[in-house]
Design a protein around this motif. Structure first.
Motif, PDB file in Angstrom:
ATOM      1  N   CYS A   1     -12.337  81.140  64.173  1.00 18.57           N
ATOM      2  CA  CYS A   1     -11.762  81.428  65.951  1.00 18.57           C
ATOM      3  C   CYS A   1     -12.509  80.772  66.955  1.00 18.57           C
ATOM      4  O   CYS A   1     -12.888  80.195  66.484  1.00 18.57           O
ATOM      5  CB  CYS A   1     -11.718  82.773  65.216  1.00 18.57           C
ATOM      6  SG  CYS A   1     -13.220  83.533  65.800  1.00 18.57           S
TER       7      CYS A   1
ATOM      8  N   CYS B   1     -15.113  81.748  68.710  1.00 19.76           N
ATOM      9  CA  CYS B   1     -15.961  81.869  68.500  1.00 19.76           C
ATOM     10  C   CYS B   1     -16.719  81.098  67.971  1.00 19.76           C
ATOM     11  O   CYS B   1     -17.885  80.416  68.172  1.00 19.76           O
ATOM     12  CB  CYS B   1     -16.137  83.662  68.422  1.00 19.76           C
ATOM     13  SG  CYS B   1     -15.604  84.335  68.994  1.00 19.76           S
TER      14      CYS B   1
ATOM     15  N   HIS C   1     -13.063  82.801  58.796  1.00 21.83           N
ATOM     16  CA  HIS C   1     -12.751  84.756  58.641  1.00 21.83           C
ATOM     17  C   HIS C   1     -11.574  84.213  57.500  1.00 21.83           C
ATOM     18  O   HIS C   1     -10.648  83.935  57.012  1.00 21.83           O
ATOM     19  CB  HIS C   1     -11.567  84.872  60.498  1.00 21.83           C
ATOM     20  CG  HIS C   1     -12.241  85.186  60.832  1.00 21.83           C
ATOM     21  ND1 HIS C   1     -12.261  86.395  61.133  1.00 21.83           N
ATOM     22  CD2 HIS C   1     -12.272  85.243  62.777  1.00 21.83           C
ATOM     23  CE1 HIS C   1     -13.432  87.408  62.891  1.00 21.83           C
ATOM     24  NE2 HIS C   1     -12.553  85.421  62.869  1.00 21.83           N
TER      25      HIS C   1
ATOM     26  N   CYS D   1     -15.733  90.950  64.394  1.00 27.32           N
ATOM     27  CA  CYS D   1     -15.885  89.555  65.322  1.00 27.32           C
ATOM     28  C   CYS D   1     -15.370  89.719  67.009  1.00 27.32           C
ATOM     29  O   CYS D   1     -14.602  90.259  67.585  1.00 27.32           O
ATOM     30  CB  CYS D   1     -15.291  88.504  64.862  1.00 27.32           C
ATOM     31  SG  CYS D   1     -15.216  86.132  65.100  1.00 27.32           S
TER      32      CYS D   1
ATOM     33  N   CYS E   1     -13.777  87.954  68.747  1.00 26.29           N
ATOM     34  CA  CYS E   1     -12.585  86.896  69.036  1.00 26.29           C
ATOM     35  C   CYS E   1     -11.729  88.587  68.655  1.00 26.29           C
ATOM     36  O   CYS E   1     -10.197  88.560  69.347  1.00 26.29           O
ATOM     37  CB  CYS E   1     -11.823  86.203  67.755  1.00 26.29           C
ATOM     38  SG  CYS E   1     -12.202  86.822  66.780  1.00 26.29           S
TER      39      CYS E   1
ATOM     40  N   ARG F   1     -10.730  89.939  65.773  1.00 24.60           N
ATOM     41  CA  ARG F   1     -10.094  90.119  64.500  1.00 24.60           C
ATOM     42  C   ARG F   1     -11.404  91.016  63.530  1.00 24.60           C
ATOM     43  O   ARG F   1     -12.616  90.388  63.969  1.00 24.60           O
ATOM     44  CB  ARG F   1      -9.991  88.156  63.889  1.00 24.60           C
ATOM     45  CG  ARG F   1      -8.605  87.889  64.075  1.00 24.60           C
ATOM     46  CD  ARG F   1      -8.711  86.346  63.588  1.00 24.60           C
ATOM     47  NE  ARG F   1      -7.804  85.893  63.966  1.00 24.60           N
ATOM     48  CZ  ARG F   1      -8.049  85.227  65.751  1.00 24.60           C
ATOM     49  NH1 ARG F   1      -9.502  84.940  66.319  1.00 24.60           N
ATOM     50  NH2 ARG F   1      -6.501  84.396  65.848  1.00 24.60           N
TER      51      ARG F   1
HETATM   52 ZN   LIG Z   1     -13.240  85.476  65.789  1.00 23.94          ZN
END
Ligand SMILES: [Zn+2]
Lengths: 145, 432
Positions: B249, B251, B256, B311, B313, B315
């Motif tokens: 992602c 980050c 993931h 995370c 993000c 997720r």
């Molecule tokens: Zn992430």
């Protein structure tokens, strides 16, 4: 002013250099200059061609490792000690020459000298040579050679 | 389109994810036990039945599956659905002998495309993007995977495949490609070609999704700078589906894993015991949602660690760290344990793609090690001294990693022996 030189990595083993020259011949690459420097394990072939961009793409797409280097080409005056004179001009102006070689332009008796200086000094080197009355080669000059 | 392709799934709570996986493992074990004699025999040999598997906590009771199993069962031995339900095969080469063939039903293709769609959206992709796919197409999963994902996102998809740099650059400039999908080494190559031609201002790329080979942080920085993009890592393997099994992602801090389809485990490669989160070991996958070719506890031989922390993000799906090597067989040279993965680590740390081969020999009763490394454009210089310096740096880095001297020999690209497309990593000429 500079011209583009292509350097090609060649592993030192039987047939490898031949493979490169055959490749060049097969694809009708119009060579202006071809020199080789080598150690025990590998060598670097330096070539100058009419169209450096097309040639380097062709070589790379066929898995040759190569690099484009900006070098200065200058016409050698037809008199003894011309090469030493040019090196003298470089030294006088504190420009380091990494390497140099000479070749004869196709279809003429004109000798040309190619040398590599630090990229940041390339402009200066070319200007100094012109001011000394020497003919510095442009990519357009290569076309007509 | 927002930040996620499927927000509810990608940001589900850990409890929800565990529920999917508990249901999934019970279901898949039952399915393969009933439909695949190969699995049934393996489970019977350990005295395990589907009734013993009630949740992911019981997974450790199940036998592992290796690439050798896939070869033994070639071509149809692991098929869990009738062949008439399958619509596609993809294939990957092995180091010896038979290829590995994976089967897909229409739903399996959909699952795989969904994984790649999530990866594209995580890299900032929308239906307004132009996705330039320079992975190979054909039996290799790279091209078809990202192609399917891009369709699903609704992006304009350029199925370029690999090679023919001139055409790649022409389409990239003429059609305004915004997301590039290819191997990291090809991305570096394209970046260099763009730089050489001075056409960077005609390139509209904003992101790249790069996978199918190991790469380093240094290489990422280099590609990002040269192309002016953000570069995302993606992981996958044909056996499990293809690219998109896990993806990065914004980050850029681990990939993931699509946990609604796959259960990742980390095990001790020697004992097979599961390891806790954060500990380095071999990555194992169970593709419980697949219909035609579900694999249970498939050993990838890839070394990494896992984190299940949420995370930044948003997720919640577990992340695996950038791959840290392979569990290749250990060599004993001059009495010292040497793993090919150590050599790989040295090369990657030096910012090189890991194209190498170890040649072990015995001269006058003493072991010798030669490391052949395929020359790359990044390592190459038009001056002999600079190339020799690079060679010396690799020798020194190998010495400090392995504890023994290894001669380094730089060789031409693609000159390292390959078997079925995969490099042969070790040649041991010692007659012992
Ligand atoms: Zn992430």
């Amino acid at each position: 002013m500079y011209i583009n030189q292509i350097s090609v990595f060649v592993e030192n083993k039987p047939g490898n250099l031949a493979a490169l020259t055959e490749f060049i011949a097969k694809h009708n690459i119009d060579l202006r200059a071809f020199t080789l420097v080598d150690s025990t394990d590998y060598g670097i072939v330096r070539i100058i061609v009419k169209d450096a961009f097309d040639t380097i793409t062709l070589l790379k797409d066929n898995d040759w490792i190569c690099k484009l280097t900006k070098v200065i080409g200058v016409k050698l005056p037809d008199k003894p000690g011309a090469m030493a004179t040019i090196m003298g001009i470089m030294a006088k102006n504190n420009i380091n020459v990494d390497y140099a070689y000479a070749f004869v332009a196709k279809g003429t008796t004109d000798a040309l000298m190619v040398f590599k200086v630090n990229e940041s000094e390339a402009e200066k080197a070319s200007a100094v040579l012109s001011s000394e009355g020497l003919k510095v080669i442009s990519p357009a000059d290569l076309e007509s050679m | 389109m927002g930040k996620y392709f499927q927000e509810e799934i990608e940001t589900a709570s850990r409890e929800e994810i565990e529920q999917w996986q508990n249901d999934g493992i019970v279901d898949v074990v039952k399915r393969v036990y009933e439909n695949v004699p190969y699995y049934r025999e393996k489970m019977d040999a350990l005295g395990v039945t589907p009734d013993d598997i009630k949740s992911t906590k019981d997974m450790h009771k199940l036998p592992f599956l290796t690439k050798d199993d896939l070869r033994d069962a070639y071509p149809y031995g692991l098929l869990a659905r009738p062949l008439k339900d399958c619509v596609r095969i993809q294939s990957t080469s092995g180091t010896t002998g038979r290829r590995v063939v994976a089967f897909y039903t229409m739903n399996d293709i959909h699952l795989w495309d969904t994984c790649c769609a999530r990866a594209i959206v995580a890299a900032g992709g929308t239906d307004e993007d132009v996705v330039h796919v320079s992975y190979g197409y054909g039996l290799f999963t790279g091209g078809p995977g990202l192609n399917g994902g891009s369709h699903m996102v609704g992006s304009l998809t350029l199925p370029m495949s690999s090679g023919n740099t001139d055409r790649q650059l022409q389409f990239m400039t003429d059609l305004g490609s915004t997301i590039l999908c290819c191997t990291p080494s090809y991305a570096a190559y394209l970046a260099e070609s763009i730089h050489e031609r001075g056409i960077k201002d005609q390139i509209k790329l904003k992101a790249g999704i790069f996978g199918a080979e190991a790469w380093s942080e240094e290489m990422r920085k280099d590609i990002q700078e040269k192309l002016g993009i953000k570069a995302y890592d993606i992981y996958g393997l044909t056996e499990i589906s293809g690219p998109g099994v896990s993806f990065e992602c914004e980050c850029q801090d681990g990939m993931h894993v699509n946990e609604d389809y796959f259960i990742p485990e980390i095990i001790d490669p020697k004992t097979g015991e599961p390891l806790p989160d954060g500990e380095k070991g071999e990555l194992v996958f169970t593709s419980f949602a697949k219909e035609a070719f579900p694999l249970i506890r498939y050993r990838t031989k890839d070394i990494t660690y896992i984190t299940r922390e949420k995370c930044k993000c948003g997720r919640t799906h577990a992340r695996i760290h950038r791959l840290m090597g392979r569990t290749d067989d250990m060599l004993i040279i001059k009495g010292v344990n040497v793993f090919p993965s150590q050599v790989e680590e040295v090369l990657i740390n030096q910012g090189m793609p890991a194209n190498y081969q170890l040649i072990v020999d015995r001269v006058n009763n003493s072991d010798t090690l030669e490391v052949r490394v395929e020359m790359t454009p990044e390592m190459f210089s038009d001056e002999l001294a600079a190339v020799e310096k690079k060679e010396k740096e690799i020798v020194a880095a190998l010495k400090s990693m392995l504890g023994i001297y290894a001669k380094v020999k730089l060789v031409q690209p693609k000159s390292i022996t390959r078997s079925e497309g995969k490099a042969v990593r070790v040649i041991d000429n010692r007659k012992i």
